[in-house]
Design a protein around this motif. Structure first.
Motif, PDB file in Angstrom:
ATOM      1  N   ASN A 162       0.729  -1.182  -0.014  1.00 29.06           N
ATOM      2  CA  ASN A 162      -0.027  -0.006   0.158  1.00 29.06           C
ATOM      3  C   ASN A 162       0.746   1.413  -0.142  1.00 29.06           C
ATOM      4  OD1 ASN A 162      -2.399  -1.550   0.169  1.00 29.06           O
ATOM      5  ND2 ASN A 162      -2.238  -1.627   2.322  1.00 29.06           N
ATOM      6  N   SER A 163       2.089   1.100   0.197  1.00 29.31           N
ATOM      7  CA  SER A 163       3.061   2.213  -0.019  1.00 29.31           C
ATOM      8  C   SER A 163       3.992   2.242  -1.263  1.00 29.31           C
ATOM      9  CB  SER A 163       3.915   2.132   1.406  1.00 29.31           C
ATOM     10  OG  SER A 163       5.208   3.113   1.118  1.00 29.31           O
ATOM     11  N   ALA A 242       2.711   4.067   6.124  1.00 33.01           N
ATOM     12  CA  ALA A 242       2.102   2.906   5.265  1.00 33.01           C
ATOM     13  C   ALA A 242       1.017   2.504   6.083  1.00 33.01           C
ATOM     14  CB  ALA A 242       3.034   2.081   5.159  1.00 33.01           C
ATOM     15  N   THR A 246      -3.012   2.411   5.286  1.00 27.89           N
ATOM     16  CA  THR A 246      -3.705   0.984   5.157  1.00 27.89           C
ATOM     17  C   THR A 246      -5.067   1.371   5.707  1.00 27.89           C
ATOM     18  OG1 THR A 246      -1.749  -0.095   4.691  1.00 27.89           O
ATOM     19  CG2 THR A 246      -3.366  -1.314   5.677  1.00 27.89           C
TER      20      THR A 246
END
Length: 319
Positions: A162-163, A242, A246
């Motif tokens: 997600n990063s 991150a 998330t």
């Protein structure tokens, strides 16, 4: 290259191609590019997933998922569960009937879950996906199947996926938090020259043609097995950012799911469990924690039992 050498090379290729087809070898390219998701499973793919000692027959549906076919309209008397996840739910290393989500309906029936309805599980897991891709898939595809329950299978590497700073694959959508902490999608990957070139018809057609060659498939597989990526440690500098992204995306998924008449829940593995469990309590989101990663058939069977027990207990609770 002389004519004789070329003829010998072509002859060797034909012999190898014929031999591979005779023994039933087939390891096609399972994924194709997608301008919204980055990549997706090829529809109508049939072959063998081969990794180490694993040699598992794999097929994909016309809709492009590793599952049986499902009608878009939900039949009467059916309770639908949509599973979003990554390679652990795609689960190519185990037989289809051994996956945790395939075994889930039978386990739920044993404990009396939704006794007046037939439980149907739809698998939308795709290898390598992060939570952003899973949200996009939920919004554009999964919710169209009218699920009653959405299970988000979550693994520790989802935080890195997600990063943009942490993940190795940049050809995917990401969410970023604005000044108010609201997640905003960034799908600019689809506008990059590299991605645009690979989306061109001539490129995709050439890739499709060569992928029909068993010799090409074998060469690609050997190259993948020979490649050893360097391990990359998590960067503490980006860990909190991150995680914040998330959690914001999961909260957005929670809200979207509820707004569309479905119940959300998270199936968490490994190091993510403690933070996710606390997040779930704060947001009224059930989090089911698995004792082990979904790497084996035994782990999938255990996961099916554990998730069924949690769902049945939740149903039995008053109110």
């Amino acid at each position: 290259m002389t004519r004789a050498a070329l003829a010998a090379l072509v002859g060797a290729f034909l012999v190898l191609e014929t031999a591979l087809r005779f023994i039933g070898y087939s390891a096609p390219q399972w994924y194709e590019l997608d301008p919204r998701l980055g990549w997706r499973l090829h529809p109508h793919r049939h072959g063998w997933f081969i990794a180490g000692a694993a040699r598992v027959p794999v097929s994909t549906t016309p809709a492009g998922f590793r599952d049986r076919e499902h009608t878009l309209d939900k039949p009467d008397g059916v309770y639908r569960i949509a599973v979003l996840g990554d390679e652990y739910s795609e689960a190519m290393a185990v037989k289809l009937t051994q996956t945790w989500w395939w075994q889930l309906p039978a386990r739920l029936q044993q404990c009396g879950f939704q006794p007046d309805k037939l439980t149907e599980v739809l698998n939308f897991g795709v290898g390598g996906y992060g939570t952003a891709q899973e949200y996009v898939l939920l919004e554009t595809t999964a919710m169209r199947y009218q699920p009653d329950l959405v299970l988000l299978q979550f693994s520790p590497n989802d935080v890195m996926d997600n990063s943009r700073s942490l993940t190795a694959r940049k050809d995917r959508p990401f969410f970023e938090l604005d000044a108010h902490g609201v997640p905003r999608i960034d799908d600019s990957f689809a506008l990059s020259p590299t991605f645009d070139n690979r989306m061109q018809t001539r490129y995709r057609l050439a890739e499709e043609i060569v992928d029909h060659s068993r010799t090409y498939q074998l060469g690609r597989q050997l190259a993948e097995l020979a490649f050893i990526g360097e391990a990359r440690a998590d960067s503490p500098r980006f860990t909190d950012d991150a995680w914040s992204v998330t959690e914001a995306v999961i909260a957005k998924m929670n809200e979207f799911t509820g707004r569309n008449g479905a119940q959300p829940a998270v199936v968490a593995m490994g190091r993510a469990e403690q933070r996710l469990s606390a997040f779930g309590k704060q947001n009224g989101l059930p989090v089911f924690v698995l004792d082990e990663a979904l790497n084996t058939a035994q782990a999938h069977a255990s996961a099916a039992r554990a998730v069924a027990q949690r769902l049945c207990r939740a149903t039995a609770q008053p109110g």
